[in-house]
Write an enzyme that holds these catalytic residues in place. Structure first.
Site, PDB file in Angstrom:
ATOM      1  N   ASN A  55      -8.054  -3.192  26.602  1.00  0.00           N
ATOM      2  CA  ASN A  55      -9.318  -3.256  25.854  1.00  0.00           C
ATOM      3  C   ASN A  55     -10.316  -4.240  26.446  1.00  0.00           C
ATOM      4  OD1 ASN A  55      -7.628  -5.372  25.129  1.00  0.00           O
ATOM      5  ND2 ASN A  55      -8.561  -5.594  23.121  1.00  0.00           N
ATOM      6  N   ALA A  61       7.051   3.426  23.768  1.00  0.00           N
ATOM      7  CA  ALA A  61       7.367   2.036  24.122  1.00  0.00           C
ATOM      8  C   ALA A  61       6.515   1.571  25.295  1.00  0.00           C
ATOM      9  CB  ALA A  61       8.844   1.928  24.481  1.00  0.00           C
ATOM     10  N   ARG A  91      -0.449   9.809  36.853  1.00  0.00           N
ATOM     11  CA  ARG A  91       0.494   9.165  37.761  1.00  0.00           C
ATOM     12  C   ARG A  91       0.828  10.115  38.917  1.00  0.00           C
ATOM     13  NH1 ARG A  91       5.187  12.094  35.816  1.00  0.00           N
ATOM     14  NH2 ARG A  91       5.470  11.914  33.578  1.00  0.00           N
ATOM     15  N   GLU A  93      -1.291 -50.963 -14.385  1.00  0.00           N
ATOM     16  CA  GLU A  93      -1.045 -50.709 -12.962  1.00  0.00           C
ATOM     17  C   GLU A  93       0.247 -51.410 -12.537  1.00  0.00           C
ATOM     18  OE1 GLU A  93      -2.792 -48.514 -10.854  1.00  0.00           O
ATOM     19  OE2 GLU A  93      -3.264 -48.046 -12.923  1.00  0.00           O
ATOM     20  N   ARG A 133      -4.066 -44.063   5.490  1.00  0.00           N
ATOM     21  CA  ARG A 133      -2.658 -43.768   5.783  1.00  0.00           C
ATOM     22  C   ARG A 133      -2.421 -42.365   6.335  1.00  0.00           C
ATOM     23  NH1 ARG A 133       0.519 -45.130   0.596  1.00  0.00           N
ATOM     24  NH2 ARG A 133      -1.495 -44.904  -0.423  1.00  0.00           N
TER      25      ARG A 133
HETATM   26  C1  UD1 Z   1      -4.334 -44.457  -9.405  1.00  0.00           C
HETATM   27  C2  UD1 Z   1      -4.252 -45.012 -10.830  1.00  0.00           C
HETATM   28  C3  UD1 Z   1      -2.783 -45.104 -11.241  1.00  0.00           C
HETATM   29  C4  UD1 Z   1      -2.129 -43.735 -11.136  1.00  0.00           C
HETATM   30  C5  UD1 Z   1      -2.314 -43.174  -9.711  1.00  0.00           C
HETATM   31  C6  UD1 Z   1      -1.839 -41.746  -9.664  1.00  0.00           C
HETATM   32  C7  UD1 Z   1      -6.152 -46.529 -11.087  1.00  0.00           C
HETATM   33  C8  UD1 Z   1      -6.581 -47.940 -11.106  1.00  0.00           C
HETATM   34  N1  UD1 Z   1      -4.856 -46.319 -10.863  1.00  0.00           N
HETATM   35  O1  UD1 Z   1      -3.709 -45.416  -8.550  1.00  0.00           O
HETATM   36  O2  UD1 Z   1      -2.679 -45.559 -12.586  1.00  0.00           O
HETATM   37  O3  UD1 Z   1      -0.749 -43.819 -11.464  1.00  0.00           O
HETATM   38  O4  UD1 Z   1      -3.699 -43.195  -9.357  1.00  0.00           O
HETATM   39  O5  UD1 Z   1      -1.867 -41.262  -8.363  1.00  0.00           O
HETATM   40  O6  UD1 Z   1      -6.968 -45.654 -11.281  1.00  0.00           O
HETATM   41  N2  UD1 Z   1     -11.005 -43.495  -5.057  1.00  0.00           N
HETATM   42  C9  UD1 Z   1     -12.339 -43.484  -4.748  1.00  0.00           C
HETATM   43  N3  UD1 Z   1     -13.026 -44.643  -4.702  1.00  0.00           N
HETATM   44  C10 UD1 Z   1     -12.441 -45.847  -4.989  1.00  0.00           C
HETATM   45  C11 UD1 Z   1     -11.068 -45.863  -5.296  1.00  0.00           C
HETATM   46  C12 UD1 Z   1     -10.388 -44.671  -5.322  1.00  0.00           C
HETATM   47  O7  UD1 Z   1     -12.907 -42.406  -4.513  1.00  0.00           O
HETATM   48  O8  UD1 Z   1     -13.156 -46.861  -4.951  1.00  0.00           O
HETATM   49  C13 UD1 Z   1     -10.268 -42.229  -5.117  1.00  0.00           C
HETATM   50  C14 UD1 Z   1      -9.219 -42.125  -4.015  1.00  0.00           C
HETATM   51  O9  UD1 Z   1      -9.725 -41.462  -2.890  1.00  0.00           O
HETATM   52  C15 UD1 Z   1      -8.137 -41.285  -4.682  1.00  0.00           C
HETATM   53  C16 UD1 Z   1      -8.277 -41.661  -6.153  1.00  0.00           C
HETATM   54  O10 UD1 Z   1      -9.555 -42.189  -6.322  1.00  0.00           O
HETATM   55  O11 UD1 Z   1      -8.403 -39.905  -4.548  1.00  0.00           O
HETATM   56  C17 UD1 Z   1      -7.214 -42.631  -6.607  1.00  0.00           C
HETATM   57  O12 UD1 Z   1      -7.353 -43.853  -5.923  1.00  0.00           O
HETATM   58  P1  UD1 Z   1      -6.109 -44.668  -5.382  1.00  0.00           P
HETATM   59  O13 UD1 Z   1      -6.591 -45.914  -4.747  1.00  0.00           O
HETATM   60  O14 UD1 Z   1      -5.224 -43.776  -4.598  1.00  0.00           O
HETATM   61  O15 UD1 Z   1      -5.373 -45.048  -6.750  1.00  0.00           O
HETATM   62  P2  UD1 Z   1      -3.869 -45.435  -6.941  1.00  0.00           P
HETATM   63  O16 UD1 Z   1      -3.647 -46.830  -6.521  1.00  0.00           O
HETATM   64  O17 UD1 Z   1      -2.994 -44.410  -6.365  1.00  0.00           O
END
Ligand code: UD1
Ligand code: CA
Length: 454
Positions: free
Chosen positions: A371, A365, A425, A157, A17
């Site tokens: 340079n 001024a 000058r 969730e 996104r």
């Molecule tokens: C997650 C939480 C949710 C919380 C929210 C807060 C879970 C299941 N849900 O949801 O309860 O309210 O964060 O912002 O944990 N990431 C990985 N690998 C993966 C999945 C995610 O590295 O396989 C990383 C993402 O890059 C991100 C973070 O984990 O930095 C959170 O993942 P994201 O998918 O954004 O979770 P949310 O759906 O926002």
């Protein structure tokens, strides 16, 4: 805290996104990559061992996260199967055995030391899991924290929540502390039977309780847990960061007339009794000492402003500009890589680059240090108590001594010794009565032309 701790930073998201060719956590807030903000909060909380869970741009993310005194290990999560799966990518690090495992997100750059430390204290108090939560007016999309009698019983969730659970405003910030001795066992028991068929880290709460353990919540300010998914959220996080830092500076004795128009960098240093007028932008690497005034519409980057010095309005200080005490750089002046002596004045429409200017010297001024010859940069050195007349071009390399005077409009190509007066000058000549004569001649010529056309 004497307990050992591993922090796991989740940063494997594909940043869809953000619509970017770079990993989301490399995008800057206040001129510093998001991931670096998170790492700095961890270091502030006294954490020295970090595991990064990465997807794209792993090398660059690692570089942005590296710090002296920090032990950093990287793990690549090749498939994105959920937050619990992501944490388990760092299995080998967890297996080394820590008292505390702290899970944080790379895209939550406003987190500070306090909730991280509180969550770890919760483990010390006998919890297996301590979740960092927040209260919000709009909980849509977040995991809800189900609390009974002070204990955290589950995280639901949004997609899996009932109508009644969706009314809960206490949400999961996503960051949590887990008992390091139990972490691998608990994480291994998490399944993926849910609305998204993902391994949810949040299920660890129910898993821990089923195994006879306890979980709890520490509540942090909502702003600290703001996550970044889109450019619009990035701008919102920048706004929150700026508000927080301006407020810190004002509480520390810096005056800002219109703080909402002042833009700070992550490393801006402002001393007490500095005054910042409206619409000032600080790029990286600026230090401003006490009693200095930065007038409106100035842009500073890589510059040092000495005590009592004044800058602007409409001044530009570029990297290496170093203003001594009480020096003045006024409107439409640009200073780059130059040492400006105590009390020196560069007040109007001037470019000073690759130069040194002695104490109390006055630069008229429109003075330009030339340079650059199109290939190389050259230096200009001006002594103390010198005077450079307006509209002079100082063709570098050139040296002008103490108390020397350069006549205005000069093009100075040779050194000027101390106490000398230099003209570069043509001399003025004056012809008495010639103005009237000339005008009469022009008028006659005009009348002649008109007559020939008629
Ligand atoms: C997650 C939480 C949710 C919380 C929210 C807060 C879970 C299941 N849900 O949801 O309860 O309210 O964060 O912002 O944990 N990431 C990985 N690998 C993966 C999945 C995610 O590295 O396989 C990383 C993402 O890059 C991100 C973070 O984990 O930095 C959170 O993942 P994201 O998918 O954004 O979770 P949310 O759906 O926002
Ligand atoms: Ca998220």
């Amino acid at each position: 805290m004497t307990r050992s701790c591993l922090a796991i930073v989740l940063a494997a998201g594909d940043s869809t996104r953000m619509k970017s060719s770079r990993s989301k956590v490399l995008h800057p807030v206040a001129g510093k990559p998001m991931i670096a903000h998170v790492i700095d909060a961890l270091q502030a909380a006294g954490i020295a061992e970090v595991a990064l869970v990465l997807g794209r741009d792993a090398d660059q993310v690692e570089k942005a996260a590296a710090r002296p005194g920090l032990s950093l290990a990287s793990f690549i999560q090749t498939e994105r199967l959920g937050t619990a799966h992501a944490v388990l990518a760092a299995r080998d690090a967890i297996a080394k055995g820590y008292d505390d495992v702290l899970v944080v997100y790379g895209d939550t750059p406003l987190i500070t030391e306090a909730p991280l430390t509180s969550a770890r204290s919760g483990l010390q108090d006998g919890n297996d899991v301590v979740v960092i939560g927040f209260e919000t007016a709009d909980p849509t999309g977040y995991g809800r924290l189900l609390v009974e009698n002070g204990a955290l019983v589950a995280i639901r969730e949004h997609k899996d929540a009932t109508e009644a659970e969706r009314a809960i405003t206490l949400c999961n910030g996503g960051l949590m502390a887990i008992d390091g001795r139990k972490a691998l066992d608990l994480l291994g028991r998490i399944g993926n039977s849910n609305a998204k068929s993902e391994y949810y880290l949040t299920d660890i709460v129910e898993v821990a309780r089923a195994a006879g353990g306890r979980a709890s919540v520490v509540v942090a300010p909502e702003a600290e847990l703001t996550g970044c998914n889109t450019r619009a959220e990035l701008a919102y996080i920048e706004k929150l960061w700026q508000e927080r830092r301006r407020r810190e500076f004002m509480l520390a004795g810096v005056s800002m007339i219109a703080p909402e128009t002042v833009f700070l960098s992550h490393d801006t240093v402002l001393a007490p009794d500095v005054l910042i007028e409206p619409n000032v932008v600080f790029g990286p690497g600026v230090t401003v000492e006490a009693d200095a005034i930065i007038h409106a519409f100035s842009h500073l980057e890589g510059a040092h402003v000495g005590p009592g010095a004044t800058v602007g309005p409409y001044a530009r200080l570029r990297p290496g500009a170093h203003l001594g005490a009480d020096a003045k750089v006024g409107n439409f002046c640009e200073v780059k890589k130059a040492e400006i002596g105590e009390g020196a004045k560069i007040n109007h429409l001037t470019y000073i680059g690759d130069a040194t200017i002695g104490a109390r010297t006055n630069i008229g001024a429109g003075t330009i240090t030339c340079n650059y010859d199109g290939v190389n940069k050259h230096e200009t050195h001006i002594g103390a108590d010198a005077f450079i007349g307006s509209n002079s071009a100082l063709v570098a390399p050139v040296t002008i001594g103490d108390r020397a005077l350069v006549a205005s409009g000069s093009v100075i190509t040779d050194d000027v010794p101390a106490e000398a007066l230099a003209f570069g000058r043509a001399r003025q000549t004056v012809k008495p009565g010639r103005a009237v004569e000339l005008k009469a001649r022009y008028q006659a010529a005009k009348a002649n032309r008109k007559g020939s056309k008629d």
